[in-house]
Design a protein around this motif. Structure first.
Motif, PDB file in Angstrom:
ATOM      1  N   ASP A   1       0.817  -1.220   0.000  1.00 32.89           N
ATOM      2  CA  ASP A   1       0.000   0.000   0.000  1.00 32.89           C
ATOM      3  C   ASP A   1       0.847   1.265   0.000  1.00 32.89           C
ATOM      4  N   GLY A   2       2.163   1.107  -0.013  1.00 30.93           N
ATOM      5  CA  GLY A   2       3.044   2.271  -0.117  1.00 30.93           C
ATOM      6  C   GLY A   2       3.250   3.028   1.168  1.00 30.93           C
ATOM      7  N   GLU A   3       2.686   2.521   2.265  1.00 33.03           N
ATOM      8  CA  GLU A   3       2.838   3.259   3.536  1.00 33.03           C
ATOM      9  C   GLU A   3       4.302   3.293   3.969  1.00 33.03           C
ATOM     10  N   ILE A   4       4.734   4.457   4.438  1.00 30.60           N
ATOM     11  CA  ILE A   4       6.089   4.550   4.987  1.00 30.60           C
ATOM     12  C   ILE A   4       6.010   5.076   6.413  1.00 30.60           C
ATOM     13  N   THR A   5       6.948   4.623   7.216  1.00 32.67           N
ATOM     14  CA  THR A   5       7.039   5.043   8.612  1.00 32.67           C
ATOM     15  C   THR A   5       8.340   5.801   8.801  1.00 32.67           C
ATOM     16  N   LEU A   6       8.246   6.960   9.443  1.00 37.35           N
ATOM     17  CA  LEU A   6       9.435   7.775   9.718  1.00 37.35           C
ATOM     18  C   LEU A   6       9.548   8.003  11.219  1.00 37.35           C
ATOM     19  N   LEU A   7      10.754   8.023  11.730  1.00 34.65           N
ATOM     20  CA  LEU A   7      10.997   8.388  13.121  1.00 34.65           C
ATOM     21  C   LEU A   7      11.672   9.745  13.108  1.00 34.65           C
ATOM     22  N   VAL A   8      11.104  10.701  13.823  1.00 36.93           N
ATOM     23  CA  VAL A   8      11.664  12.053  13.812  1.00 36.93           C
ATOM     24  C   VAL A   8      11.991  12.467  15.244  1.00 36.93           C
ATOM     25  N   ALA A   9      13.283  12.645  15.507  1.00 33.53           N
ATOM     26  CA  ALA A   9      13.702  13.126  16.827  1.00 33.53           C
ATOM     27  C   ALA A   9      13.624  14.647  16.829  1.00 33.53           C
ATOM     28  N   ARG A  10      13.197  15.177  17.917  1.00 38.74           N
ATOM     29  CA  ARG A  10      13.100  16.636  18.013  1.00 38.74           C
ATOM     30  C   ARG A  10      14.472  17.214  18.337  1.00 38.74           C
ATOM     31  N   HIS A  11      14.907  18.158  17.499  1.00 39.43           N
ATOM     32  CA  HIS A  11      16.167  18.857  17.749  1.00 39.43           C
ATOM     33  C   HIS A  11      15.825  20.322  17.945  1.00 39.43           C
ATOM     34  N   GLU A  12      16.196  20.862  19.095  1.00 39.60           N
ATOM     35  CA  GLU A  12      15.801  22.238  19.392  1.00 39.60           C
ATOM     36  C   GLU A  12      16.325  23.214  18.340  1.00 39.60           C
ATOM     37  N   GLY A  13      17.492  22.915  17.759  1.00 35.51           N
ATOM     38  CA  GLY A  13      18.023  23.818  16.743  1.00 35.51           C
ATOM     39  C   GLY A  13      17.511  23.501  15.346  1.00 35.51           C
ATOM     40  N   GLY A  14      16.651  22.501  15.227  1.00 38.01           N
ATOM     41  CA  GLY A  14      16.238  22.049  13.892  1.00 38.01           C
ATOM     42  C   GLY A  14      14.847  22.509  13.542  1.00 38.01           C
ATOM     43  N   GLN A  15      14.749  23.426  12.571  1.00 34.60           N
ATOM     44  CA  GLN A  15      13.432  23.960  12.183  1.00 34.60           C
ATOM     45  C   GLN A  15      12.483  22.872  11.707  1.00 34.60           C
ATOM     46  N   THR A  16      13.015  21.952  10.906  1.00 37.70           N
ATOM     47  CA  THR A  16      12.123  20.965  10.286  1.00 37.70           C
ATOM     48  C   THR A  16      11.602  19.981  11.325  1.00 37.70           C
ATOM     49  N   SER A  17      12.472  19.525  12.225  1.00 36.34           N
ATOM     50  CA  SER A  17      11.985  18.565  13.226  1.00 36.34           C
ATOM     51  C   SER A  17      10.981  19.237  14.153  1.00 36.34           C
ATOM     52  N   LYS A  18      11.175  20.518  14.460  1.00 37.82           N
ATOM     53  CA  LYS A  18      10.200  21.207  15.323  1.00 37.82           C
ATOM     54  C   LYS A  18       8.873  21.400  14.576  1.00 37.82           C
ATOM     55  N   TRP A  19       8.964  21.668  13.282  1.00 43.17           N
ATOM     56  CA  TRP A  19       7.747  21.805  12.461  1.00 43.17           C
ATOM     57  C   TRP A  19       6.985  20.481  12.436  1.00 43.17           C
ATOM     58  N   ILE A  20       7.726  19.392  12.284  1.00 43.87           N
ATOM     59  CA  ILE A  20       7.069  18.078  12.264  1.00 43.87           C
ATOM     60  C   ILE A  20       6.429  17.787  13.622  1.00 43.87           C
ATOM     61  N   HIS A  21       7.153  18.075  14.696  1.00 39.19           N
ATOM     62  CA  HIS A  21       6.628  17.780  16.037  1.00 39.19           C
ATOM     63  C   HIS A  21       5.465  18.700  16.404  1.00 39.19           C
ATOM     64  N   ASP A  22       5.591  20.000  16.093  1.00 37.91           N
ATOM     65  CA  ASP A  22       4.655  20.983  16.658  1.00 37.91           C
ATOM     66  C   ASP A  22       3.529  21.388  15.712  1.00 37.91           C
ATOM     67  N   VAL A  23       3.762  21.289  14.408  1.00 40.46           N
ATOM     68  CA  VAL A  23       2.786  21.838  13.457  1.00 40.46           C
ATOM     69  C   VAL A  23       2.038  20.743  12.693  1.00 40.46           C
ATOM     70  N   LEU A  24       2.769  19.780  12.180  1.00 43.96           N
ATOM     71  CA  LEU A  24       2.098  18.757  11.362  1.00 43.96           C
ATOM     72  C   LEU A  24       1.106  17.953  12.201  1.00 43.96           C
ATOM     73  N   ALA A  25      -0.018  17.580  11.558  1.00 43.70           N
ATOM     74  CA  ALA A  25      -1.049  16.826  12.274  1.00 43.70           C
ATOM     75  C   ALA A  25      -1.564  15.705  11.388  1.00 43.70           C
ATOM     76  N   GLU A  26      -2.198  14.732  12.017  1.00 41.96           N
ATOM     77  CA  GLU A  26      -2.815  13.645  11.250  1.00 41.96           C
ATOM     78  C   GLU A  26      -3.806  14.250  10.254  1.00 41.96           C
ATOM     79  N   GLY A  27      -3.814  13.727   9.051  1.00 37.66           N
ATOM     80  CA  GLY A  27      -4.696  14.245   8.008  1.00 37.66           C
ATOM     81  C   GLY A  27      -4.039  15.291   7.123  1.00 37.66           C
ATOM     82  N   ASP A  28      -2.907  15.828   7.558  1.00 42.43           N
ATOM     83  CA  ASP A  28      -2.223  16.821   6.716  1.00 42.43           C
ATOM     84  C   ASP A  28      -1.616  16.153   5.487  1.00 42.43           C
ATOM     85  N   GLU A  29      -1.581  16.919   4.412  1.00 43.82           N
ATOM     86  CA  GLU A  29      -0.902  16.435   3.210  1.00 43.82           C
ATOM     87  C   GLU A  29       0.529  16.978   3.222  1.00 43.82           C
ATOM     88  N   VAL A  30       1.471  16.125   2.940  1.00 44.42           N
ATOM     89  CA  VAL A  30       2.872  16.557   2.870  1.00 44.42           C
ATOM     90  C   VAL A  30       3.459  16.054   1.553  1.00 44.42           C
TER      91      VAL A  30
END
Ligand code: FES
Length: 353
Positions: A163-192
């Motif tokens: 089914d093409g599903e992929i699983t990602l593990l994202v560690a939060r890095h305080e200096g990392g904009q993208t990891s903070k965006w993934i942790h704090d902004v992205l939500a279930e149902g969002d398109e990426v």
């Protein structure tokens, strides 16, 4: 009837016994033909047969259509040769495993977002269109669009699924904009939108030697994908996974790893904590290695984690007798988006598939 599989345009030949499927024969000889379900359901192993005959066996129409059959395609996971020579269009001049050309801006929906360990979010993404084809151990780039944070690399933590599903593990890095965006902004149902796959930390299905995997933090992700694919394929030699986290709260995937250990008798898993004393293992893997595995001669060693972790583990593995050419590494460090390789780019894989 013993058969020869001839790969075109290289002309290389692979022996195939009457009990083997074409895929099994190719894998036995070290040719990593893409595959997934190994049951005629996903279409991943589709190849065009140029000459010779084969029994296709039972496969699903959605994986091999009438048009496919008429055009000479077959699913090699279920195909058994019935002529003395079966010629396949393998597509690459030197018959090396093929690397999937990366795609850009592939739309996915976040179907699950879970805090799975302290500071580690697990994202499960499903493709909206064609699934992304990748080798276990590879990574994608995930980031926002426009003003949103820049794309960052994240390894798939699962083997490819129909089914093409992929699983990602994202560690939060305080200096990392993208990891903070993934942790704090992205939500279930969002398109990426993701790009990829990239990377050469992948498997060689012909490997037949003991394997030691060393993972630090979210370096566990590509190791999980490699192990998932290898164990599902029936990889028989001993596989040992040593996983390091700072504290108990940061240990990811305990349930899955316990299941695998009970399910696959050739798999051993050890977890060590670097900042917490436990009844189990404590301390960094490079320091533990000589005590746990003083003789790594003949082993293939896969290491994934921070650059320092990888460097220290590789040095320790060498001290324990592993050969440098049998050590395969994946470091996580800041890097720019990779340039797209030529579509015809070929790959010499690292062992374990
Ligand atoms: S591997 Fe799925 S159809 Fe062959």
């Amino acid at each position: 009837m013993a058969t020869v599989i001839r790969l075109q345009p290289s002309g290389k030949e692979v022996p195939c016994s009457e009990t083997q499927t074409v895929l099994e024969a190719l894998e036995h000889a070290g040719y990593a033909l893409p595959n997934n379900c190994r049951a005629g359901a996903c279409g991943e192993c589709k190849c065009r047969v140029l000459s010779g005959t084969f029994e296709q066996g039972f496969v699903m129409d959605m994986a091999l259509s009438g048009e496919d059959r008429a055009a000479g395609f077959g699913l090699m996971c279920m195909a058994k040769a019935t002529s003395s020579v079966l010629e396949l269009d393998y597509g690459t001049a030197d018959a090396q495993p093929k690397l999937y050309p990366p795609r850009e801006g592939v739309p996915f929906v976040i179907i699950d977002k879970l805090m799975r360990a302290l500071g580690v979010v697990e994202l499960r993404l499903r493709p909206l269109a064609d699934r992304l084809r990748y080798w276990p151990g590879q990574y994608i780039m995930l980031g926002g669009q426009g003003e949103a944070p820049p794309p960052r690399p994240y390894s798939m933590a699962n083997a490819p699924r129909p089914d093409g599903e992929i699983t990602l593990l994202v560690a939060r890095h305080e200096g990392g904009q993208t990891s903070k965006w993934i942790h704090d902004v992205l939500a279930e149902g969002d398109e990426v939108f993701v790009s990829g796959p990239y990377g050469t930390f992948i498997g060689d299905v012909s490997l037949d030697a003991p394997v030691l995997c060393l993972a630090g933090g979210t370096g566990l992700a590509p190791i999980l994908a490699l192990a998932d694919a290898a164990l599902r394929r029936g990889f028989a030699p001993p596989v040992t996974l040593v996983y390091s986290a700072r504290t108990e709260a940061e240990v990811y995937g305990r349930g899955l790893l316990t299941y695998w250990e009970r399910r696959y008798p050739n798999l051993t898993i050890k977890t060590t904590l670097t900042r917490q004393r436990t009844d189990g293992y404590s301390g960094r893997i490079p320091q533990l290695l000589e005590r746990l595995y003083p003789d790594l001669a003949g082993h293939r060693v896969f290491i994934a984690g921070s650059p320092q972790f990888v460097a220290d583990c590789a040095a320790a593995a060498l001290r324990c007798g592993a050969e440098a050419r049998h050590i395969f590494t994946e470091s996580y460090f800041p890097r720019a988006a990779p340039a797209l390789p030529e579509p015809s780019r070929l790959l010499s894989p690292s062992p374990l598939g």
